[in-house]
Write an enzyme that holds these catalytic residues in place. Structure first.
Site, PDB file in Angstrom:
ATOM      1  N   TYR A  26      45.058  48.136  43.160  1.00 48.18           N
ATOM      2  CA  TYR A  26      43.880  49.004  43.117  1.00 48.18           C
ATOM      3  C   TYR A  26      44.345  50.466  43.078  1.00 48.18           C
ATOM      4  O   TYR A  26      43.790  51.292  42.359  1.00 48.18           O
ATOM      5  CB  TYR A  26      43.000  48.757  44.338  1.00 48.18           C
ATOM      6  CG  TYR A  26      42.424  47.359  44.387  1.00 48.18           C
ATOM      7  CD1 TYR A  26      41.281  47.038  43.651  1.00 48.18           C
ATOM      8  CD2 TYR A  26      43.030  46.349  45.138  1.00 48.18           C
ATOM      9  CE1 TYR A  26      40.754  45.752  43.673  1.00 48.18           C
ATOM     10  CE2 TYR A  26      42.504  45.073  45.165  1.00 48.18           C
ATOM     11  CZ  TYR A  26      41.375  44.774  44.434  1.00 48.18           C
ATOM     12  OH  TYR A  26      40.860  43.500  44.453  1.00 48.18           O
ATOM     13  N   ASN A  48      31.910  43.944  38.203  1.00 47.64           N
ATOM     14  CA  ASN A  48      32.480  43.444  36.946  1.00 47.64           C
ATOM     15  C   ASN A  48      31.424  42.764  36.070  1.00 47.64           C
ATOM     16  O   ASN A  48      30.833  41.780  36.479  1.00 47.64           O
ATOM     17  CB  ASN A  48      33.590  42.444  37.280  1.00 47.64           C
ATOM     18  CG  ASN A  48      34.380  42.049  36.054  1.00 47.64           C
ATOM     19  OD1 ASN A  48      33.886  42.163  34.935  1.00 47.64           O
ATOM     20  ND2 ASN A  48      35.598  41.611  36.256  1.00 47.64           N
ATOM     21  N   CYS A  56      39.957  41.037  36.264  1.00 44.67           N
ATOM     22  CA  CYS A  56      40.054  41.679  37.569  1.00 44.67           C
ATOM     23  C   CYS A  56      40.876  40.855  38.558  1.00 44.67           C
ATOM     24  O   CYS A  56      41.203  41.327  39.631  1.00 44.67           O
ATOM     25  CB  CYS A  56      38.664  41.955  38.125  1.00 44.67           C
ATOM     26  SG  CYS A  56      37.576  40.534  38.196  1.00 44.67           S
ATOM     27  N   HIS A  57      41.237  39.640  38.181  1.00 43.86           N
ATOM     28  CA  HIS A  57      42.074  38.834  39.081  1.00 43.86           C
ATOM     29  C   HIS A  57      43.520  39.338  39.060  1.00 43.86           C
ATOM     30  O   HIS A  57      44.318  38.946  39.890  1.00 43.86           O
ATOM     31  CB  HIS A  57      42.015  37.365  38.665  1.00 43.86           C
ATOM     32  CG  HIS A  57      42.526  37.093  37.290  1.00 43.86           C
ATOM     33  ND1 HIS A  57      41.762  37.293  36.156  1.00 43.86           N
ATOM     34  CD2 HIS A  57      43.732  36.665  36.863  1.00 43.86           C
ATOM     35  CE1 HIS A  57      42.487  36.979  35.098  1.00 43.86           C
ATOM     36  NE2 HIS A  57      43.685  36.604  35.483  1.00 43.86           N
ATOM     37  N   GLU A  83      49.083  32.055  35.525  1.00 45.77           N
ATOM     38  CA  GLU A  83      49.634  33.022  34.572  1.00 45.77           C
ATOM     39  C   GLU A  83      51.105  33.322  34.840  1.00 45.77           C
ATOM     40  O   GLU A  83      51.683  34.233  34.247  1.00 45.77           O
ATOM     41  CB  GLU A  83      48.808  34.313  34.616  1.00 45.77           C
ATOM     42  CG  GLU A  83      47.359  34.080  34.187  1.00 45.77           C
ATOM     43  CD  GLU A  83      46.598  35.397  34.036  1.00 45.77           C
ATOM     44  OE1 GLU A  83      47.146  36.436  34.414  1.00 45.77           O
ATOM     45  OE2 GLU A  83      45.471  35.344  33.535  1.00 45.77           O
TER      46      GLU A  83
END
Length: 106
Positions: A26, A48, A56-57, A83
DNA sequence: GCTTTGACACTAA
DNA sequence: CTTAGTGCCAAAG
């Protein structure tokens, strides 16, 4: 419906530059926007508009912890692992090695 | 236009 | 390691 402020749009615009397998915090996201509004960035994530286009993850805390997520922290952790981001005990392992390198010509 | 609220950050204990 | 306190800024009340 809530008005998407310019500040929020900037958050999304920067966030969408982050590719799969990379993350940011952030604080770093705010810094990329030449701002110190970390909390405001979090508020933007909460607002969002589309989880499909705004990853946003991929935004975590500066201390390496997962942080919150619209669908729950467990889901956020699952997406990150999917990911290729190693997560252990609710914390990113060596998260500094996966930080997104912001494009200077944004 | 002041006060409260947050998907945070940092330090001290 | 966890908790408490303070600081931060934009948005909402």
């Amino acid at each position: 419906m809530a008005v998407t402020s310019k500040f929020h749009q900037e958050c999304y615009r920067f966030l969408m530059q982050i590719p799969k397998g990379k993350i940011t915090t952030y604080k770093e996201l705010a810094k990329a926007m030449d701002s110190r509004a970390w909390r405001a960035v979090g508020s933007a994530m909460s607002n969002n508009p589309n989880l499909m286009t705004v990853p946003c993850h991929r935004v975590i805390r500066s201390d390496g912890r997962i942080g919150s997520y619209a669908l729950g922290e467990a889901e956020k952790e699952r997406l990150l692992i999917q990911e290729g981001i190693p997560v252990e005990s609710g914390r990113i392992v060596n998260f500094q090695n996966f930080l997104h390198d912001w494009d200077l010509h944004q």
